[in-house]
Design an enzyme around this catalytic site. Structure first.
Site, PDB file in Angstrom:
ATOM      1  N   SER A 171       0.795  -1.222   0.000  1.00 14.82           N
ATOM      2  CA  SER A 171       0.000   0.000   0.000  1.00 14.82           C
ATOM      3  C   SER A 171       0.831   1.278   0.000  1.00 14.82           C
ATOM      4  O   SER A 171       0.296   2.359  -0.049  1.00 14.82           O
ATOM      5  CB  SER A 171      -0.976  -0.005   1.170  1.00 14.82           C
ATOM      6  OG  SER A 171      -0.274   0.164   2.361  1.00 14.82           O
ATOM      7  N   LYS A 207      -5.576   3.522   9.180  1.00 13.39           N
ATOM      8  CA  LYS A 207      -4.690   4.412   8.427  1.00 13.39           C
ATOM      9  C   LYS A 207      -5.209   5.846   8.478  1.00 13.39           C
ATOM     10  O   LYS A 207      -4.438   6.795   8.649  1.00 13.39           O
ATOM     11  CB  LYS A 207      -4.556   3.919   6.989  1.00 13.39           C
ATOM     12  CG  LYS A 207      -3.708   2.650   6.921  1.00 13.39           C
ATOM     13  CD  LYS A 207      -3.569   2.102   5.531  1.00 13.39           C
ATOM     14  CE  LYS A 207      -2.659   0.866   5.578  1.00 13.39           C
ATOM     15  NZ  LYS A 207      -2.658   0.122   4.344  1.00 13.39           N
TER      16      LYS A 207
END
Ligand code: ADP
Length: 818
Positions: free
Chosen positions: A692, A735
């Site tokens: 990611s 996140k």
């Protein structure tokens, strides 16, 4: 005079008769005796030739000479097979022995040297040269003789086989040679060595040799005696104990008393009956008890069997608690103890509802609470147990490598015990506790076996009604237990295990939630635990500052610790009779906790070229992560540092390939073959992996290549493809919370992740701007500034943020996933 080898030449002090008047005597060859001068000894003569020699001597002068043959096996030795030095002896009467041999009494006279053999038949007749020893009464000789005597006395004392007379005889031997011969005759040695002593013609040399031999002998004897007495002591002790025990038994019988062992066995029998074991288990327990009864109480196995029976008795076999299925009351209790955590609470209430309807038919669910430390997993488990009215036990699986830790060791091992599951069941004391298995993500498998395989059996409803523990050796029913496992991250949990469980996420908290938890739960609890009744009050600002500047975490564990710190200091003030504060304000935190530990706010200080901010998820929750890119003159190389895992390295390659193929569109005017690219993700000691960070790496790279700075308040996450598509990622909520916690204002998120925004608290959604992207060309206009920085090749080395990150030492042993 020369002093060559013994027997070969005439020694200094020996005087020899002239050859003309040398005596001629009958010779007897012997295999295994040496008769030294002055000494008496029986001489066994077996061979015909020898018998005839002795008979001839008895008939004439009663003197023979005796010589040792070199090889004792030889039947008919020739003169050359004999040693050159022998003894002249006087013989007495011949005696026939019962075994057919003949024995004759012999008294040694002098050493003789063989000069020549005159006849061989019917017996050997030899001419010999007698060797007389000089008389030496010098002081050194006297001293040597005394030393030898002293050693000899010791030997006689230590050696049971030597008669005391031997010492008396030695005392009376008045020349050194005589003394040497006498001692030699008592020592245990090889024939060759005896012969050597016979051939040592110089009496002083001979005595010196003897003194060395004696000293050795004394050492050996002393050691022997020591060993002997140790062995004897041991034997005596065991015998004594046995004897006393037997006596005690008999006395007890006479007095009509039961011995303690019988009493104990009766007690155990009662306990086995009371334990309500399944039939099979009860039979096993009774069988073991029988074995125990038949053993003497001192037998080594007694302890082992006793412990085993104790374990069987100590485990819960039938005792259960009745579940409380009052849903409203349970809901109230759960809400009273925890703020938020809706999913976990709802799941439990649903379970209770189904239990109410389907009763016993229903299997307990196996829940898995996943989330960073301090998010209330353990305390939620405890509340669930309380709501259901069950007992609560917990066992940590962190660091377990060995299957035996779960399943126990077989009883044949010394010190064997049941595994942790059974040990914990004993603590639970009921058959249906809430059983929390902590840290299922931290079990490892290696050569000692795979603990997760054993764990599967524990958690499998098809098998766990008869869980087998190696130590217990009888099946144990775990099917009534409600298992809850916990993990910080789901990835490391073995898939087979994951399949069995129902995952409930415990995401990190946002600031407002933390403040609320602190106010409603942590502060009142810590105050109570520290004996503080009403004061001090914590102001909102103080709590906020604790959250922002003294802790940096997804959960509230450190927050609780800091609150405890303050309470402890206040408690101490009160105990010392000082004036305690009634209010804890933001200003007073410094006094209690020292300077702030973290700075709250924007990650980077200014927009920079070649540095982009991504977000990653670790065990400790989400965190921001800088990606740095530096260009150098070179040959088209790519260097990756910061402990990047394979997947992250591939992301970096993909980002580079994207930049190269799209160089023209991106307006990059660099010759890729003339530069080297270095990509670094700071905090190099922590392994990082996952796809990611793709768009973050690409952004930092393109920033460095185009010399356009990256906006400092933009965070981003997303996987990149070679063609520049942005793919979705996992763990969005954590996140986003990390970016929010770090004070970032804008976040770029893969479009496909938009659905996950439902988990992100509304407040965070309001405070940040989220831009959903599908392609890299949507990322760059947002992330990069328009101005180009001045031309330079090197960008910079370390960000102030990486210094800040270094402070967060908590929970960083595991990889970060981006
Ligand atoms: P974990 O097991 O997830 O590491 P703990 O259960 O030990 O975390 O939680 C740490 C502390 O935080 C406990 O004292 C717990 O009561 C408290 N806590 C965590 N979350 C909440 C919450 N939502 N409401 C009330 N207290 C909480």
């Amino acid at each position: 005079m020369s002093k060559k080898k013994n027997g070969e030449s005439v020694p200094a002090r020996a005087a020899i008769d002239k050859p003309s008047n040398l005596p001629e005597l009958a010779l007897v060859a012997v295999r295994d005796t040496i008769i030294y001068p002055h000494l008496m000894s029986p001489l066994i003569v077996g061979r015909e030739q020898s018998i005839r020699a002795v008979e001839a001597a008895i008939a004439t002068n009663q003197r023979i000479v005796v010589f040792l043959q070199r090889n004792s096996e030889q039947q008919d030795p020739k003169p050359e097979d004999l040693y050159p030095i022998g003894t002249e002896v006087s013989v007495g009467r011949m005696l026939r022995m019962p075994d057919g041999t003949t024995s004759v009494f012999a008294q040694g006279n002098t050493r003789v040297q063989l000069v020549e053999v005159l006849q061989s038949d019917p017996f050997f007749l030899a001419r010999v040269m007698p060797i007389h020893e000089p008389v030496d009464k010098s002081m050194p000789t006297e001293a040597l003789m005394r030393a030898v005597l002293a050693l000899f006395e010791k030997t006689v004392r230590l050696n049971q086989n030597l008669p005391d007379d031997a010492y008396v005889a030695a005392m009376n031997a008045d020349t050194p040679g005589w003394l040497a011969d006498l001692v030699a005759s008592t020592l245990n040695m090889e024939m060759a060595q005896r012969q050597e002593l016979l051939e040592t013609l110089d009496p002083i040399t001979r005595l010196q040799k003897i003194s060395i031999l004696l000293a050795k002998e004394v050492d050996v004897l002393e050691l022997q005696n020591k060993i002997h007495s140790q062995v004897q002591e041991e034997v005596d002790k065991t015998q004594r104990e046995y004897y006393l025990r037997e006596q005690m038994r008999v006395i007890q019988q006479e007095l009509g008393e039961h011995d303690p062992q019988t009493r104990e066995i009766n007690e155990l029998r009662e306990k086995i009956k009371a334990a309500e074991m399944p039939k099979e288990v009860q039979e096993k327990a009774e069988h073991e008890l029988e074995r125990l009864a038949q053993m003497p109480s001192a037998a080594p196995e007694v302890g082992v069997i006793r412990t085993y029976v104790d374990w069987l008795i100590g485990l819960p076999w039938a005792k259960t608690t009745t579940d409380n299925l009052d849903i409203a009351a349970a809901a109230k209790l759960l809400d009273e103890q925890h703020l938020g955590l809706k999913k976990a609470k709802e799941r439990i209430l649903e379970y209770m509802a189904v239990r109410k309807l389907a009763a016993e038919k229903m299997r307990s669910p196996i829940l898995c609470f996943v989330g960073p430390p301090g998010t209330g997993k353990t305390s939620m488990g405890r509340s669930i147990a309380q709501a259901l009215g069950r007992s609560f036990v917990r066992v940590s699986l962190g660091g377990i490598h060995d299957e035996a830790e779960i399943r126990g060791h077989r009883r044949t091992y010394i010190g064997a015990l049941p595994g942790r599951i059974i040990q914990t069941m004993k603590r639970a004391a009921t058959l249906n506790p809430v059983f929390m298995l902590d840290e299922v993500d931290k079990i490892g498998a290696d050569f000692r076996g795979d603990p997760s395989a054993a764990l599967l059996e524990v958690l499998d409803p098809e098998q766990n009604y008869a869980f087998s523990d190696h130590y217990l050796d009888v099946p144990y029913d775990l099917s009534h237990v409600m298992f809850i496992t916990t993990a910080n991250m789901l990835d490391p949990v073995p898939p087979a295990l994951r399949d069995r469980m129902e995952v409930i996420e415990f995401p990190g908290y946002i600031e407002e939630e933390k403040v609320a938890i602190a106010k409603q739960f942590l502060i009142p609890r810590q105050k109570a635990e520290h004996g503080l009744v009403a004061s001090p009050r914590f102001s909102d600002d103080a709590i906020k500052s604790l959250v922002r500047e003294y802790t940096y975490e997804a959960g509230v564990r450190n927050l609780e610790r800091e609150i405890a710190n303050i309470c402890r200091k206040v408690a101490r003030m009160i105990a010392e009779g000082k004036r305690a504060p009634s209010n804890i304000g933001e200003q007073s935190l410094f006094k209690y906790l020292g300077p702030t530990k973290f700075t709250f706010g924007i990650a980077e200080e200014k927009d920079e070229v070649g540095v982009a901010t991504g977000v990653a998820v670790s065990e400790a929750g989400g965190d921001t992560m800088a990606v740095e890119v530096t260009l150098m003159r070179g040959k088209g190389g790519l260097m990756l540092t910061g402990q990047l895992g394979d997947v992250m390295q591939e992301s970096a390659q993909a980002a580079l390939s994207y930049a190269r193929t799209h160089a023209q569109q991106l307006g990059l005017k660099v010759n890729f073959d003339k530069i080297d690219i270095h990509i670094h993700v700071p905090e190099g000691a922590i392994p990082k992996d996952g796809p990611s960070a793709g768009i973050t790496i690409a952004t930092a790279l393109i920033s460095a290549l185009s010399r356009r700075a990256v906006h400092k308040e933009v965070a981003m996450t997303g996987e990149i493809t070679l063609r520049g598509r942005v793919l979705p990622i996992g763990g969005l909520r954590d996140k986003v919370l990390a970016a929010h916690r770090a004070g970032l204002k804008t976040m770029l998120i893969p479009k496909k992740n938009k659905k996950d925004m439902i988990d992100v608290p509304k407040k965070v959604q309001r405070e940040m701007q989220f831009i959903y992207v599908e392609r890299m060309d949507q990322v760059l206009p947002v992330a990069l500034t328009h101005a180009r920085a001045a031309r330079r090749t090197t960008v910079r080395s370390a960000s102030p943020r990486s210094a800040r990150l270094a402070l967060q030492a908590n929970y960083r042993s595991r990889p970060i996933r981006s």
